[in-house]
Design a protein around this motif. Structure first.
Motif, short mmCIF file in Angstrom:
data_model
loop_
_atom_site.label_atom_id
_atom_site.label_comp_id
_atom_site.label_asym_id
_atom_site.label_seq_id
_atom_site.Cartn_x
_atom_site.Cartn_y
_atom_site.Cartn_z
N ALA A 43 31.81 -12.49 27.45
CA ALA A 43 32.03 -11.09 27.07
C ALA A 43 31.05 -10.64 25.99
O ALA A 43 30.54 -9.52 26.04
CB ALA A 43 33.47 -10.90 26.61
N LYS A 44 30.77 -11.50 25.04
CA LYS A 44 29.85 -11.13 23.96
C LYS A 44 28.43 -10.90 24.48
O LYS A 44 27.73 -10.02 24.00
CB LYS A 44 29.83 -12.22 22.88
CG LYS A 44 31.09 -12.30 22.06
CD LYS A 44 31.06 -11.25 20.97
CE LYS A 44 32.04 -11.62 19.88
NZ LYS A 44 31.78 -10.89 18.66
N GLN A 45 28.00 -11.67 25.47
CA GLN A 45 26.67 -11.47 26.05
C GLN A 45 26.60 -10.11 26.74
O GLN A 45 25.62 -9.39 26.59
CB GLN A 45 26.33 -12.59 27.02
CG GLN A 45 24.94 -12.47 27.62
CD GLN A 45 24.62 -13.53 28.66
OE1 GLN A 45 25.50 -14.24 29.13
NE2 GLN A 45 23.35 -13.65 29.01
N VAL A 46 27.64 -9.77 27.48
CA VAL A 46 27.68 -8.47 28.17
C VAL A 46 27.62 -7.34 27.14
O VAL A 46 26.85 -6.39 27.29
CB VAL A 46 28.95 -8.35 29.04
CG1 VAL A 46 29.07 -6.95 29.62
CG2 VAL A 46 28.93 -9.39 30.15
N GLY A 47 28.43 -7.47 26.09
CA GLY A 47 28.42 -6.44 25.05
C GLY A 47 27.07 -6.29 24.39
O GLY A 47 26.63 -5.17 24.10
N GLN A 48 26.38 -7.39 24.15
CA GLN A 48 25.08 -7.34 23.51
C GLN A 48 24.05 -6.66 24.41
O GLN A 48 23.27 -5.83 23.95
CB GLN A 48 24.60 -8.75 23.16
CG GLN A 48 23.26 -8.78 22.44
CD GLN A 48 22.80 -10.17 22.13
OE1 GLN A 48 23.26 -11.14 22.72
NE2 GLN A 48 21.89 -10.28 21.19
#
Length: 103
Positions: A43-48
Motif C-alpha cells: 500500500a505504501k508503494q502505491v501511495g508513493q
C-alpha cells in the motif's frame, strides 16, 4: 474520485491508477497490500507512486480506503493475522494421530 491522502486532496480514477502503476515493479509485500491488475503492491508503494510524496507522510490505511473506493482489492494483513493457539505436547501428539485431544 476525490480522496485525501496525507492531508492533500487528489482526484484519482481507476484508469489513472492503472496507468500510473504500469511498469512499476512491485516490492515485497509484508503488510497491507493492493491488487492492481495482476500484481500485488504494498500500500505504501502505491501511495508513493500516486501522490509523489514520501512514504512517511501518509499511512497505509489512507491508501487502502482510496483504492477500495476505486474498486481495487485491498488486503490488510495486520488485521487478518490472528494469534495462533499454542497446543500442549499431549494435544500436538493427539492431533498428529488424528484422535480428538482432551481439552
Amino acid at each position: 474520485m476525490r480522496c485525501v491522502i496525507a492531508r492533500f486532496p487528489f482526484d484519482l480514477t481507476k484508469s489513472g491508477v492503472l496507468e500510473s502503476m504500469k511498469g512499476v515493479k512491485p516490492e515485497e509485500v509484508i503488510g497491507a497490500s493492493v491488487i492492481i491488475g495482476r500484481r500485488t503492491y504494498p500500500a505504501k508503494q502505491v501511495g508513493q507512486v500516486l501522490t509523489r510524496q514520501d512514504r512517511r507522510d501518509f499511512n497505509a490505511g489512507e491508501v487502502l480506503r482510496a483504492m477500495a473506493r476505486l474498486g481495487f482489492t485491498c488486503r490488510d494483513l495486520s488485521r487478518a493475522a490472528a494469534p495462533k493457539r499454542t497446543l500442549s505436547a499431549f494435544q500436538e501428539a493427539s492431533a498428529m494421530l488424528g484422535a480428538p485431544a482432551a481439552v
